[in-house]
Design a protein around this motif. Structure first.
Motif, PDB file in Angstrom:
ATOM      1  N   UNK A   1       0.802  -1.323   0.070  1.00  0.00           N
ATOM      2  CA  UNK A   1       0.070  -0.032   0.139  1.00  0.00           C
ATOM      3  C   UNK A   1       0.858   1.202   0.051  1.00  0.00           C
ATOM      4  N   UNK A   2       0.372   2.217  -0.835  1.00  0.00           N
ATOM      5  CA  UNK A   2       1.237   3.548  -1.027  1.00  0.00           C
ATOM      6  C   UNK A   2       0.969   4.251   0.370  1.00  0.00           C
ATOM      7  N   UNK A   3       2.011   4.484   1.234  1.00  0.00           N
ATOM      8  CA  UNK A   3       1.768   5.269   2.335  1.00  0.00           C
ATOM      9  C   UNK A   3       2.493   6.741   2.098  1.00  0.00           C
ATOM     10  N   UNK A   4       3.082   7.019   1.036  1.00  0.00           N
ATOM     11  CA  UNK A   4       3.564   8.431   1.009  1.00  0.00           C
ATOM     12  C   UNK A   4       3.930   8.777  -0.548  1.00  0.00           C
ATOM     13  N   UNK A   5       3.362   9.625  -0.920  1.00  0.00           N
ATOM     14  CA  UNK A   5       3.446   9.940  -2.369  1.00  0.00           C
ATOM     15  C   UNK A   5       3.531  11.688  -2.476  1.00  0.00           C
ATOM     16  N   UNK A   6       4.554  12.261  -2.320  1.00  0.00           N
ATOM     17  CA  UNK A   6       4.953  13.454  -2.212  1.00  0.00           C
ATOM     18  C   UNK A   6       6.335  13.772  -2.459  1.00  0.00           C
ATOM     19  N   UNK A   7       6.703  15.358  -2.285  1.00  0.00           N
ATOM     20  CA  UNK A   7       7.918  15.478  -2.434  1.00  0.00           C
ATOM     21  C   UNK A   7       8.606  15.483  -0.996  1.00  0.00           C
ATOM     22  N   UNK A   8       9.988  15.115  -0.942  1.00  0.00           N
ATOM     23  CA  UNK A   8      10.574  14.944   0.333  1.00  0.00           C
ATOM     24  C   UNK A   8      12.014  15.730   0.200  1.00  0.00           C
ATOM     25  N   UNK A   9      12.120  16.638   0.934  1.00  0.00           N
ATOM     26  CA  UNK A   9      13.576  17.391   1.087  1.00  0.00           C
ATOM     27  C   UNK A   9      14.378  16.636   0.575  1.00  0.00           C
ATOM     28  N   UNK A  10      15.403  17.153  -0.498  1.00  0.00           N
ATOM     29  CA  UNK A  10      16.609  16.257  -0.755  1.00  0.00           C
ATOM     30  C   UNK A  10      16.574  15.144  -1.338  1.00  0.00           C
TER      31      UNK A  10
END
Length: 374
Positions: free
Chosen positions: A294-303
């Motif tokens: 399951x996708x639990x994160x779909x976003x930009x992440x610094x670095x």
């Protein structure tokens, strides 16, 4: 490789645990049975192909044995050919010497003939007069005896020279015939050896052609066996997937997240530590989920640019960073090998690529020990 901010990692992992829902097992007995039958059939095919490969290998080995024997025969024939060429050269040289001798003898013969002509020219008038006079004009018996002895000696000398010339002519003729016969015999033998050599070379070419054919068949069979073994691995993977969706059961056989070359390796002892792997790709290629989850994160992440994190159950997570775009959303369940995005620009590599991590709880594990070998 930049690291996650520690607090952010803890927060993200905690959120993943909360958001995570278990992936239900959906193994079906009929599908399992079909897969087992397909695996067994494929193994039987591999066995047959390997037997055919063994047969081809034996044929190839036998052909190499025949080829070695032919090459030995060719070597022996070439030695005989060189010997016969030397013999022919010797006969040719000897024939030239005989012909040279013939020329000398012919000159000598002509000299003898000229001497005979001179003798006959001198003898004939004397002989004619004696026949006419019947020795009537001789003054005494001593003069007649001297003339008779002189004439007899001249006749003998003439006859001896004539016989000598005839013998020389016969010797020359016999020698030339002998040399001609020897030369013809040597030329015939040379032609015979060349014919044998040509025949052996044709046999050698046929064998080489046969060996190339067998090698081509072997290569095809080997590729077929390789493909069948890969099929068996995939079927086993599918079988395992139907009977178990525990990611820990798939250590060493998980698919790679994308096509490309690994240029950054997992190394916790590095400074800073490298907690994943970096894969260089040829342009923007598909990024796939390595397992159900399951996708639990779909976003930009610094670095790390755009990042997708998937929870696979049993506290295992996979992370995909530096994506150019993603095709999933948080909370979405994904299948193994499902395309979740495209690779984007990887700053450390200065090219397109993917940074990939595999984590158990909050601890990074070496992905290279979990992914299948290329």
């Amino acid at each position: 490789m930049p690291e996650y901010p520690y607090k952010y990692i803890l927060t993200s992992l905690f959120m993943l645990l909360i958001l995570c829902i278990s992936v239900p097992a959906s193994a079906q007995d009929s599908a399992v049975n079909r897969l087992k039958e397909e695996i067994q059939d494929t193994r039987e095919t591999v066995k047959q192909q390997k037997q055919e490969l063994l047969k081809l290998t034996r044929e190839e080995r036998d052909m190499f044995g025949e080829l070695a024997a032919i090459e030995d025969r060719i070597t022996n024939v070439e030695r005989e050919l060189f010997r016969q060429e030397d013999e022919l050269q010797r006969i040719t040289v000897e024939e030239e010497a005989v012909r040279s001798e013939e020329k000398t003898l012919r000159v000598e013969h002509e000299v003898i003939v000229e001497r005979l002509k001179s003798m006959i020219t001198k003898l004939w008038p004397v002989h004619s007069r004696k026949l006419e006079n019947r020795f009537g004009n001789l003054d005494d018996w001593q003069s007649a005896d001297r003339n008779f002895v002189w004439l007899a000696s001249l006749y003998r000398e003439t006859r001896t020279e004539l016989q000598k010339a005839q013998r020389k002519a016969e010797e020359i003729s016999l020698n030339l015939r002998t040399q001609g016969e020897l030369k013809l015999k040597a030329e015939n033998k040379l032609a015979e050896i060349n014919t044998t050599k040509d025949s052996l070379l044709e046999d050698k070419l046929d064998l080489l052609s046969g060996i190339r054919g067998i090698r081509s068949l072997k290569l095809t069979k080997e590729q077929e066996v390789k493909g069948l073994l890969e099929t068996i691995n995939k079927l086993n993977y599918r079988l395992k997937s139907l009977t178990s969706r525990k990611i820990q059961n798939f250590e060493g056989s998980l698919p790679r997240p994308c096509e490309g070359n690994t240029l950054v390796n997992f190394d916790l002892s590095a400074k800073p530590p490298v907690r994943g792997i970096g894969i260089k790709t040829d342009g923007n290629v598909d990024v796939k989920s390595i397992f159900w989850g399951k996708v639990v994160h779909n976003d930009t992440l610094r670095g790390f640019g755009r990042v997708v994190i998937i929870y696979h159950g049993y506290n295992y997570y996979s992370l995909y960073a530096y994506l150019a775009e993603s095709f999933v959303k948080s909370g979405q369940e994904v299948e193994k090998d499902e395309v979740i995005g495209k690779t984007g620009y990887y700053p450390n590599l200065k090219e397109t690529g993917l940074y990939f991590e595999l984590r158990f709880h909050q601890k990074a594990v070496n992905p290279q020990e979990w992914l299948a070998r290329k």
